[in-house]
Design a protein around this motif. Structure first.
Motif, mmCIF file in Angstrom:
data_model
loop_
_atom_site.group_PDB
_atom_site.id
_atom_site.type_symbol
_atom_site.label_atom_id
_atom_site.label_comp_id
_atom_site.label_asym_id
_atom_site.label_seq_id
_atom_site.Cartn_x
_atom_site.Cartn_y
_atom_site.Cartn_z
ATOM 1 N N GLU A 15 18.745 96.265 134.001
ATOM 2 C CA GLU A 15 19.081 96.499 135.419
ATOM 3 C C GLU A 15 17.905 96.120 136.317
ATOM 4 O O GLU A 15 18.088 95.531 137.387
ATOM 5 N N ASN A 16 16.694 96.440 135.873
ATOM 6 C CA ASN A 16 15.500 96.094 136.659
ATOM 7 C C ASN A 16 15.320 94.576 136.751
ATOM 8 O O ASN A 16 14.943 94.049 137.805
ATOM 9 N N THR A 33 22.573 89.784 133.279
ATOM 10 C CA THR A 33 23.800 90.462 133.690
ATOM 11 C C THR A 33 24.823 90.483 132.554
ATOM 12 O O THR A 33 25.436 91.520 132.266
ATOM 13 N N LYS A 36 23.572 92.879 129.869
ATOM 14 C CA LYS A 36 23.780 94.298 130.205
ATOM 15 C C LYS A 36 25.214 94.714 129.873
ATOM 16 O O LYS A 36 25.450 95.797 129.323
ATOM 17 N N ASN A 249 28.657 90.608 137.732
ATOM 18 C CA ASN A 249 28.483 92.045 137.504
ATOM 19 C C ASN A 249 29.775 92.828 137.698
ATOM 20 O O ASN A 249 29.872 93.978 137.298
#
Length: 250
Positions: A15-16, A33, A36, A249
């Protein structure tokens, strides 16, 4: 960077990277993305007993992720990374590659090189064949998400959808990178590593890295006709890098 220790840490770190990529309009955020999404799916799978051995799968996921994260942060410091990741990261400074190319070249490095290394490492002291079922399951998760992303991109950028329908050139380019081939190659590499003496492992990884980096050329230079078609798709991609990351996302 300090190695992440849990699957939750992996998600936070990704996320960072995504936030930083959006701030800097950096295409490296595309792969982060997708990654994740994969990690969240794996976490859900562990919680829902999808895998044969949940704790082992989390350990594999963390070892696997640390290879990408270490490469990412090492590259940010202008230090040497594997040839496979160097190819992927260097693509981020180019204008013409489409989102799908950025994703595929990241998948190439991470699946074809890193996954086998992580699988062999998590199987130390055990027969690696015991991991095969879960290894296939984690690849099922990745394959389904890559397909979803391809469909999402085709919806967002209609030019890509039309080209995928009208020509086999881009299709062939994607088929060369089918997840089945990547998965099978990664498993063979993992088994080879698991059956190699410790003092020979480094050489085997270097040899594999050279081959995987060579394969990245399919993504960067897929041939004259495919390259022209991809340039048309690139001109049809709307919005900034930040916008595209937000689209991925969703």
């Amino acid at each position: 960077m300090k190695p992440v220790l849990t699957i939750g840490d992996v998600i936070i770190t990704l996320e960072n990277i995504i936030i930083e990529s959006k701030t800097n309009n950096n295409p490296l955020g595309y792969f982060a993305t997708l990654y994740k999404k994969v990690t969240i799916k794996v976490k859900e799978g562990i919680e829902n007993d999808f895998f044969d051995d949940g704790p082992r799968m989390e350990k594999l996921d963390v070892i696997f992720a640390n290879r990408y994260l270490h490469a990412y942060f090492t590259f940010q410091k202008n230090k040497e990374v594997t040839k496979s990741w160097e190819k992927a990261f260097n693509l981020s400074s180019k204008y013409w590659p489409i989102v799908l190319q950025h994703l595929l070249i990241g998948i190439n490095a991470h699946i074809n090189l890193d996954l086998g290394i992580a699988a062999a490492e998590v199987s130390k002291g055990d027969n690696i064949e015991n991991l095969k079922g879960d290894f296939d399951k984690i690849n099922e998760v990745l394959s389904s998400l890559v397909k979803d992303v391809e469909n999402d991109l085709a919806e967002i950028w209609p030019t890509l959808k039309k080209i995928l329908k009208l020509t086999r050139n881009v299709d062939d380019f994607l088929v060369d990178f089918s997840m089945k081939l990547a998965r099978d190659g990664a498993w063979k590499f993992a088994v080879a590593l698991a059956n190699t003496q410790d003092n020979m492992i480094s050489d085997l990884i270097k040899e594999r890295d050279i081959k995987v980096a060579e394969k990245a050329k399919i993504v960067v230079n897929p041939g004259f006709v495919a390259r022209i078609l991809l340039m048309i798709v690139r001109l049809g991609e709307r919005g900034t890098v930040k916008d595209k990351i937000n689209d991925l996302n969703e």
